[in-house]
Design a protein around this motif. Structure first.
Motif, PDB file in Angstrom:
ATOM      1  N   GLU A   4      26.380   3.887 -46.824  1.00 55.72           N
ATOM      2  CA  GLU A   4      26.692   4.223 -45.434  1.00 55.72           C
ATOM      3  C   GLU A   4      28.140   3.857 -45.095  1.00 55.72           C
ATOM      4  N   LYS A   5      28.585   2.687 -45.544  1.00 54.87           N
ATOM      5  CA  LYS A   5      29.970   2.265 -45.299  1.00 54.87           C
ATOM      6  C   LYS A   5      30.952   3.195 -46.011  1.00 54.87           C
ATOM      7  N   ALA A   6      30.610   3.558 -47.242  1.00 52.69           N
ATOM      8  CA  ALA A   6      31.485   4.454 -48.006  1.00 52.69           C
ATOM      9  C   ALA A   6      31.575   5.813 -47.323  1.00 52.69           C
ATOM     10  N   PHE A   7      30.448   6.311 -46.838  1.00 55.46           N
ATOM     11  CA  PHE A   7      30.437   7.602 -46.158  1.00 55.46           C
ATOM     12  C   PHE A   7      31.260   7.555 -44.883  1.00 55.46           C
ATOM     13  N   GLY A  42      26.699  15.086 -39.931  1.00 52.05           N
ATOM     14  CA  GLY A  42      27.562  14.131 -40.619  1.00 52.05           C
ATOM     15  C   GLY A  42      28.930  13.935 -40.001  1.00 52.05           C
ATOM     16  N   MET A  43      29.289  14.732 -38.995  1.00 54.30           N
ATOM     17  CA  MET A  43      30.622  14.646 -38.404  1.00 54.30           C
ATOM     18  C   MET A  43      30.594  14.009 -37.017  1.00 54.30           C
TER      19      MET A  43
END
Length: 116
Positions: A4-7, A42-43
């Motif tokens: 989640e952090k990476a995304f 996702g945005m």
């Protein structure tokens, strides 16, 4: 949690180019960008993210602005990508395609390794 952090970081790093893509060839009001990006899976974004981003893109010469009267309030600032913004988007798109292909290949290999 790690993914989640990476995304989140990935989204943050690509948002300006998503905005430039939406501003190619047409003027857009800032809030319209917020709404459209918010509707894309996702945005997730807010006015507190988009307006500072647009101000930075303007200072960097990647977007230009114009004012238009509004039927429902004060004049609105509209944004459009400049030629420099278009070139920055083209450069990013080429880099993104190479990067995405490389990541997809690595992920595919990792998933194939799990099946063995």
């Amino acid at each position: 949690m790690v993914a989640e952090k990476a995304f989140t970081q990935l989204r943050r790093g690509t948002l300006e180019f998503c905005v430039l893509a939406l501003l190619q060839g047409e003027e857009r009001y800032g809030f319209d960008l917020v709404k459209e990006l918010g509707e894309i899976d996702g945005m997730v974004t807010t006015e507190g993210t988009i307006y500072p981003l647009l101000a930075r893109l303007r200072r960097e010469g990647l977007v230009e602005t114009s004012w238009r009267e509004s039927e429902s309030g004060p004049p609105r600032r509209y944004y459009r990508a400049t030629a420099e913004g278009g070139q920055a988007l083209a450069d990013f798109t080429a880099d993104w395609e190479r990067f995405r292909t490389s990541v997809d290949d690595i992920l595919r290999r990792g998933n194939e390794g799990k099946k063995k």
